[in-house]
Design a protein around this motif. Sequence first.
Motif, PDB file in Angstrom:
ATOM      1  N   LYS A   3       0.828  -1.199   0.000  1.00 36.31           N
ATOM      2  CA  LYS A   3       0.000   0.000   0.000  1.00 36.31           C
ATOM      3  C   LYS A   3       0.865   1.253   0.000  1.00 36.31           C
ATOM      4  O   LYS A   3       1.887   1.322   0.669  1.00 36.31           O
ATOM      5  CB  LYS A   3      -0.912  -0.006   1.226  1.00 36.31           C
ATOM      6  N   LYS A   4       0.450   2.263  -0.762  1.00 33.22           N
ATOM      7  CA  LYS A   4       1.177   3.518  -0.794  1.00 33.22           C
ATOM      8  C   LYS A   4       1.163   4.185   0.577  1.00 33.22           C
ATOM      9  O   LYS A   4       0.211   4.054   1.337  1.00 33.22           O
ATOM     10  CB  LYS A   4       0.553   4.463  -1.822  1.00 33.22           C
ATOM     11  N   MET A   5       2.256   4.910   0.887  1.00 26.18           N
ATOM     12  CA  MET A   5       2.337   5.687   2.109  1.00 26.18           C
ATOM     13  C   MET A   5       2.144   7.155   1.768  1.00 26.18           C
ATOM     14  O   MET A   5       2.645   7.636   0.748  1.00 26.18           O
ATOM     15  CB  MET A   5       3.675   5.447   2.803  1.00 26.18           C
ATOM     16  N   ASN A   6       1.423   7.868   2.615  1.00 25.42           N
ATOM     17  CA  ASN A   6       1.062   9.250   2.320  1.00 25.42           C
ATOM     18  C   ASN A   6       2.112  10.241   2.807  1.00 25.42           C
ATOM     19  O   ASN A   6       2.745  10.041   3.850  1.00 25.42           O
ATOM     20  CB  ASN A   6      -0.287   9.588   2.970  1.00 25.42           C
ATOM     21  N   ASP A   7       2.277  11.316   2.040  1.00 21.06           N
ATOM     22  CA  ASP A   7       3.103  12.465   2.433  1.00 21.06           C
ATOM     23  C   ASP A   7       4.529  12.066   2.808  1.00 21.06           C
ATOM     24  O   ASP A   7       5.064  12.501   3.823  1.00 21.06           O
ATOM     25  CB  ASP A   7       2.431  13.202   3.598  1.00 21.06           C
ATOM     26  N   ILE A   8       5.137  11.235   1.984  1.00 19.47           N
ATOM     27  CA  ILE A   8       6.527  10.833   2.202  1.00 19.47           C
ATOM     28  C   ILE A   8       7.456  11.872   1.583  1.00 19.47           C
ATOM     29  O   ILE A   8       7.383  12.163   0.397  1.00 19.47           O
ATOM     30  CB  ILE A   8       6.809   9.440   1.592  1.00 19.47           C
ATOM     31  N   ARG A   9       8.330  12.422   2.415  1.00 16.40           N
ATOM     32  CA  ARG A   9       9.263  13.454   1.963  1.00 16.40           C
ATOM     33  C   ARG A   9      10.708  12.994   1.999  1.00 16.40           C
ATOM     34  O   ARG A   9      11.585  13.705   1.515  1.00 16.40           O
ATOM     35  CB  ARG A   9       9.081  14.708   2.822  1.00 16.40           C
ATOM     36  N   PHE A 172      10.217   6.966   5.568  1.00 15.62           N
ATOM     37  CA  PHE A 172      10.301   5.557   5.922  1.00 15.62           C
ATOM     38  C   PHE A 172      11.731   5.075   5.740  1.00 15.62           C
ATOM     39  O   PHE A 172      12.570   5.747   5.137  1.00 15.62           O
ATOM     40  CB  PHE A 172       9.288   4.687   5.163  1.00 15.62           C
ATOM     41  N   TYR A 173      11.991   3.912   6.306  1.00 17.94           N
ATOM     42  CA  TYR A 173      13.331   3.340   6.333  1.00 17.94           C
ATOM     43  C   TYR A 173      13.352   2.107   5.434  1.00 17.94           C
ATOM     44  O   TYR A 173      12.382   1.348   5.400  1.00 17.94           O
ATOM     45  CB  TYR A 173      13.668   2.956   7.770  1.00 17.94           C
ATOM     46  N   ALA A 174      14.458   1.892   4.718  1.00 18.82           N
ATOM     47  CA  ALA A 174      14.585   0.711   3.866  1.00 18.82           C
ATOM     48  C   ALA A 174      15.908   0.017   4.137  1.00 18.82           C
ATOM     49  O   ALA A 174      16.967   0.660   4.145  1.00 18.82           O
ATOM     50  CB  ALA A 174      14.490   1.101   2.390  1.00 18.82           C
ATOM     51  N   GLY A 175      15.846  -1.292   4.373  1.00 20.14           N
ATOM     52  CA  GLY A 175      17.060  -2.050   4.639  1.00 20.14           C
ATOM     53  C   GLY A 175      16.879  -3.523   4.361  1.00 20.14           C
ATOM     54  O   GLY A 175      15.771  -3.976   4.054  1.00 20.14           O
ATOM     55  N   ASP A 176      17.973  -4.281   4.493  1.00 21.49           N
ATOM     56  CA  ASP A 176      17.953  -5.683   4.069  1.00 21.49           C
ATOM     57  C   ASP A 176      18.135  -6.678   5.207  1.00 21.49           C
ATOM     58  O   ASP A 176      18.281  -7.873   4.942  1.00 21.49           O
ATOM     59  CB  ASP A 176      19.071  -5.926   3.038  1.00 21.49           C
ATOM     60  N   SER A 177      18.110  -6.221   6.463  1.00 22.03           N
ATOM     61  CA  SER A 177      18.456  -7.139   7.553  1.00 22.03           C
ATOM     62  C   SER A 177      17.526  -7.013   8.751  1.00 22.03           C
ATOM     63  O   SER A 177      16.700  -6.094   8.831  1.00 22.03           O
ATOM     64  CB  SER A 177      19.898  -6.878   8.015  1.00 22.03           C
ATOM     65  N   ASP A 178      17.712  -7.928   9.694  1.00 22.42           N
ATOM     66  CA  ASP A 178      16.987  -7.871  10.957  1.00 22.42           C
ATOM     67  C   ASP A 178      17.396  -6.641  11.762  1.00 22.42           C
ATOM     68  O   ASP A 178      16.583  -6.062  12.487  1.00 22.42           O
ATOM     69  CB  ASP A 178      17.224  -9.144  11.765  1.00 22.42           C
ATOM     70  N   VAL A 179      18.665  -6.232  11.650  1.00 21.23           N
ATOM     71  CA  VAL A 179      19.128  -5.019  12.321  1.00 21.23           C
ATOM     72  C   VAL A 179      18.355  -3.812  11.805  1.00 21.23           C
ATOM     73  O   VAL A 179      17.969  -2.922  12.575  1.00 21.23           O
ATOM     74  CB  VAL A 179      20.644  -4.819  12.114  1.00 21.23           C
ATOM     75  N   ASP A 180      18.082  -3.786  10.510  1.00 25.41           N
ATOM     76  CA  ASP A 180      17.329  -2.676   9.934  1.00 25.41           C
ATOM     77  C   ASP A 180      15.881  -2.670  10.401  1.00 25.41           C
ATOM     78  O   ASP A 180      15.308  -1.604  10.656  1.00 25.41           O
ATOM     79  CB  ASP A 180      17.404  -2.736   8.408  1.00 25.41           C
ATOM     80  N   ILE A 181      15.295  -3.832  10.509  1.00 25.40           N
ATOM     81  CA  ILE A 181      13.920  -3.912  11.025  1.00 25.40           C
ATOM     82  C   ILE A 181      13.869  -3.356  12.437  1.00 25.40           C
ATOM     83  O   ILE A 181      12.976  -2.568  12.781  1.00 25.40           O
ATOM     84  CB  ILE A 181      13.423  -5.375  10.983  1.00 25.40           C
ATOM     85  N   ALA A 182      14.837  -3.731  13.258  1.00 29.43           N
ATOM     86  CA  ALA A 182      14.892  -3.239  14.643  1.00 29.43           C
ATOM     87  C   ALA A 182      15.179  -1.746  14.687  1.00 29.43           C
ATOM     88  O   ALA A 182      14.623  -1.020  15.520  1.00 29.43           O
ATOM     89  CB  ALA A 182      15.954  -4.010  15.417  1.00 29.43           C
ATOM     90  N   THR A 183      16.029  -1.272  13.796  1.00 32.63           N
ATOM     91  CA  THR A 183      16.358   0.155  13.756  1.00 32.63           C
ATOM     92  C   THR A 183      15.125   0.982  13.452  1.00 32.63           C
ATOM     93  O   THR A 183      14.859   1.999  14.116  1.00 32.63           O
ATOM     94  CB  THR A 183      17.443   0.423  12.702  1.00 32.63           C
ATOM     95  N   ALA A 184      14.389   0.574  12.439  1.00 34.25           N
ATOM     96  CA  ALA A 184      13.164   1.298  12.073  1.00 34.25           C
ATOM     97  C   ALA A 184      12.162   1.285  13.220  1.00 34.25           C
ATOM     98  O   ALA A 184      11.537   2.313  13.531  1.00 34.25           O
ATOM     99  CB  ALA A 184      12.556   0.684  10.821  1.00 34.25           C
ATOM    100  N   LYS A 185      12.027   0.139  13.871  1.00 37.32           N
ATOM    101  CA  LYS A 185      11.105   0.040  15.009  1.00 37.32           C
ATOM    102  C   LYS A 185      11.521   0.984  16.120  1.00 37.32           C
ATOM    103  O   LYS A 185      10.685   1.697  16.699  1.00 37.32           O
ATOM    104  CB  LYS A 185      11.063  -1.403  15.523  1.00 37.32           C
ATOM    105  N   ASN A 186      12.810   1.027  16.414  1.00 39.09           N
ATOM    106  CA  ASN A 186      13.300   1.902  17.482  1.00 39.09           C
ATOM    107  C   ASN A 186      13.159   3.373  17.122  1.00 39.09           C
ATOM    108  O   ASN A 186      13.056   4.227  18.015  1.00 39.09           O
ATOM    109  CB  ASN A 186      14.767   1.575  17.797  1.00 39.09           C
TER     110      ASN A 186
END
Length: 223
Positions: A3-9, A172-186
């Motif tokens: 789904k598209k995300m709104n107002d991404i800058r 938003f954040y984009a990455g390829d690892s579990d560390v990136d998933i945790a980083t975005a969550k934090n």
Amino acid sequence: MEKKMNDIRAVVFDLDGTLLDTLADLADSCNATLREFNFPERSLDEVRNFVGNGIRRLMERAVPGGESNADFERTIIRMKEIYSENSLNKTKPYPGIMEMLDGLKKRDVKIGIVSNKPDPEVKHLASVFFAYYILPCAAVGEKESEGVRRKPAPDSVFAVLKNLSVEKENAFYAGDSDVDIATAKNAGMPCVSVCWGFRSRDFLIEHGAKMLVSTPNEILDLI
């Protein structure tokens, strides 16, 4: 399609395994270091599983005995030296990355990079490959000596967003690892997990990935 995300800058990207395929240079440098200390070399697939959280963690996994090895700290120093001299031998953007960054720029979406590589190395790689798209201040690497904690702490993400003058609600954040998933969550941000990097789709799902893309162009479809 997600789904598209709104107002991404802005989009904040991980570097290794997301924008750049750095695996071969990391593996070559790791094995050159191991050879100097008469340690067994590691396969490309082993190094693929070792990377994702900085050079120290890579060498902790690659060196026999890890941190308990008497030569461990010396291997880190030497690995950093060797890699700094060889980081551009085989490294290149993944297919479709440059076109995706061009699409973001045309949409006036700002672009940043965060990485657990040393900050000077991150800025150097960003300048070599992405100078047209990414300002030096928007590429932030490891600099804990300055109080910026390593991922998965959100410090580097917040530093990039501040330098881009964008609120996290508009990124938003984009990455390829579990560390990136945790980083975005934090950081309190959505995470888009890319499936062309160092970790498999199944691995990412097992570690909590909610939005996954198979090609860089799909990132444009989210905006």
